[in-house]
Structures are given as structure tokens and as C-alpha cells.
Design an enzyme around this catalytic site. Sequence first.
Site, short mmCIF file in Angstrom:
data_model
loop_
_atom_site.label_atom_id
_atom_site.label_comp_id
_atom_site.label_asym_id
_atom_site.label_seq_id
_atom_site.Cartn_x
_atom_site.Cartn_y
_atom_site.Cartn_z
N LYS A 171 0.85 -1.21 0.00
CA LYS A 171 0.00 0.00 0.00
C LYS A 171 0.88 1.26 0.00
O LYS A 171 0.60 2.23 -0.71
CB LYS A 171 -0.92 -0.04 1.22
N LYS A 239 1.44 11.93 6.07
CA LYS A 239 1.70 10.83 7.01
C LYS A 239 2.23 9.61 6.26
O LYS A 239 3.20 8.97 6.66
CB LYS A 239 0.39 10.53 7.76
P1 NA7 Z 1 -10.30 10.57 8.44
O1 NA7 Z 1 -11.60 10.89 7.79
O2 NA7 Z 1 -9.40 11.68 8.85
O3 NA7 Z 1 -10.66 9.67 9.71
C1 NA7 Z 1 -9.67 9.33 10.64
C2 NA7 Z 1 -10.29 8.51 11.72
O4 NA7 Z 1 -9.28 8.19 12.69
C3 NA7 Z 1 -11.41 9.22 12.47
O5 NA7 Z 1 -12.37 8.26 12.85
C4 NA7 Z 1 -10.65 9.75 13.68
O6 NA7 Z 1 -11.47 10.04 14.78
C5 NA7 Z 1 -9.76 8.59 13.97
N1 NA7 Z 1 -8.64 8.95 14.85
C6 NA7 Z 1 -7.64 9.82 14.59
N2 NA7 Z 1 -6.79 9.87 15.64
C7 NA7 Z 1 -7.29 9.01 16.56
C8 NA7 Z 1 -6.85 8.62 17.84
N3 NA7 Z 1 -5.72 9.10 18.39
N4 NA7 Z 1 -7.58 7.71 18.52
C9 NA7 Z 1 -8.70 7.20 17.96
N5 NA7 Z 1 -9.19 7.54 16.76
C10 NA7 Z 1 -8.46 8.43 16.06
O7 NA7 Z 1 -9.41 9.60 7.57
P2 NA7 Z 1 -9.83 8.55 6.45
O8 NA7 Z 1 -11.08 7.87 6.84
O9 NA7 Z 1 -9.73 9.21 5.12
O10 NA7 Z 1 -8.59 7.54 6.53
C11 NA7 Z 1 -8.52 6.47 7.47
C12 NA7 Z 1 -7.34 5.60 7.15
O11 NA7 Z 1 -7.46 5.01 5.83
C13 NA7 Z 1 -6.02 6.34 7.12
O12 NA7 Z 1 -4.99 5.51 7.64
C14 NA7 Z 1 -5.79 6.62 5.65
O13 NA7 Z 1 -4.43 6.87 5.37
C15 NA7 Z 1 -6.38 5.42 4.98
P3 NA7 Z 1 -12.15 11.52 14.95
O14 NA7 Z 1 -13.39 11.46 14.12
O15 NA7 Z 1 -11.15 12.51 14.43
O16 NA7 Z 1 -12.39 11.63 16.40
#
Ligand code: NA7
Length: 302
Positions: A171, A239
Amino acid sequence: MKVAFLGTGIMGGPMAVNLVKAGHDVTVWNRTAAKAQLVQDACGARVAISPAEAAADCQIVWICVSDTAAVERVLLAEDGVLGVARPGLLVADSSTISPVASQNFAARLRERGADLVDCPVTGSKRGAEAGELIFIVGGKQESIERLEPLFSAMGQRVFAIGGNGMGLVAKLAMNLNIALIFQGFAEGLVLAEKGGVRVRQMLEIIGATMLRSGVVEYKGPFIERRDFTANFPLALMLKDIHLMLDFARENRVKLPALETVEEIYTVAAEEGLAGADYAAILTLLEKWAGLRSPAPTPVEAR
Ligand code: NA7
């Protein structure tokens, strides 16, 4: 199947909805509860107050969160999945994170008789919504086979690459291509624009020639509309670029073009484009060329 879905952001939200639509019994959890609520409103999934509560009586835990630290939080925090891990529990992680960290998470879960498969996705927001994602998977064959009904509810194809972490390596190599293809496209567009060629003309020429690509076909219409709202946030591409460069350093691989692209994305993030789509890199190049002002999209730092 009984599934806990952790992380209902741009990708995870529609993925969870598609699991419910396919008849699976889904409980969602999201750090920001309002986004889990949106999934419940869309499809009736249950909402849990912690990863552990969501995972407690499920066979499968599906994770789709931003980065390595976020996966660590949902797995290893006090209210994380590890606390309820037991023989037979299978964790599928669609987050794009460090391959080595993913191998370590798999080892921690195996100590409890559970297992983990890394299954990052490609297909962007549109593919997630349409149930047409492509999964690139690393892990034990028997675990991958158990996930088949869920893969088919959310995607169109599964590539099983090898052992733990291998899905992530493939990936990252894919996203390296996407970042470099888009960079070439954007630089060409800016040069043409500066010389007076209209964006639409360039898109038509590219579409008619061997320069045509999925990246350009996907991003072209957004660029024409000057719509830089996030499909794939620039912060997440940055990232991934960091993950690629870390993995390259660990394996003595030199990636000179990507090193330059990393500097450009870093400046873009510093200039407020972190929450915009990565295609907003174009607006930074345009600014440097004295062409237009940066993206009109309201952006929030992530
Ligand atoms: P998004 O829409 O930015 O969603 C990221 C998600 O990760 C969202 O649910 C966040 O929760 C969650 N998040 C981020 N940091 C944390 C921590 N520290 N603890 C728990 N949850 C967290 O990204 P995408 O859906 O576009 O992408 C997700 C993955 O797929 C990523 O690795 C991409 O590179 C590919 P929030 O809603 O901000 O509270």
C-alpha cells in the site's frame, strides 16, 4: 457476522454502512461520537462508548483510523481491544500505518489467542461509498479467508500479498506512485497555465494521450471546479510519505523524488492545507508561480 467497526471517518463511515447493508451485525465506535452517530442515523448500526465495549461480543474488529498512534490507542489503551482479546477474535486493520508497528500489534494480539490482518484500502472516498474498494492484505491465509464476506461487502477485489505487514508495504508503494504521479501532473498543469494554456485544455490533451491515468481522471474534475475539500486529506498523504521514507531508510532504499515531494507537502501543511485534499498541492505550486491565491476551501488543521 458480528463486527465492531472502529473509526468512522471519510473511509470508515461508508465502509461500516456497507457492512450493515450486506446484512452484518455492526457496532461502531468513533473517538468523536458525532461521527459514529451519523453512521447509526444512516443505517441503524449500534454505537459503543469504547473500543473494548464494541469488541466485547464480536467475532471481527475492523479498524480504520488515521495513523499508527490512533491504532495503538484503539488496541492498547485501557479501554482498548486488547483488554477483551480472546481466542477466535480477529482484527482487520484498514488504517495505513507502519508495517513494523502492525507486526508488533499482531504479536500482542496473538499472545491472547487472537489474530490481526493488515488490510489497507485503495479507492478513496468514492470507492468506499460505492463498496468498490481494493484491499491489499497481509496476514495468515486462514484469517484472510474468514474475512471474505466482509471484504466482498465493502470492496471489489482482494490482493493477499503475504505475511503480516506485507499489505502495508504494498500500500505504501502504491501511495508513493500516487504522490509522484500527482506531483508530475500538477507541475505540468502549472507550467501550462503560466504559459496561458487553460486547465480544461490540458485535461483534454492528457485524457487523449498515454499520460491518461486513474489519478488524473479522479482529480481532474475536482481541479476544474476548484474543489479541494478532502477526499484524501493532505495530512494523511504526508503521514504516508513519512511512513514510506521511514521504511525506505530502514531498508536502505533511496527515494530522491519522494524526499523533495515530502518538503513540498510539509510547506503545504504549514500553510494551512493539511485538512484540504492532497490535490491542493496544486494551489501551492500556483502560488509559487505567481498564478492564483491558494485554495478557497475552508480548511481545518488535523
Ligand atoms: P479521516 O476521515 O481523517 O478519519 C480518521 C479517523 O481516525 C477518524 O475516525 C478519527 O477520529 C480517527 N482517529 C484519529 N486519531 C485518533 C486517535 N488518536 N484515537 C482514535 N481515533 C483516532 O481519515 P480517512 O477515513 O480518510 O482515513 C482512514 C485511514 O485510511 C487512514 O490511515 C488513511 O491513510 C487510509 P475523529 O473522528 O477525528 O475523532
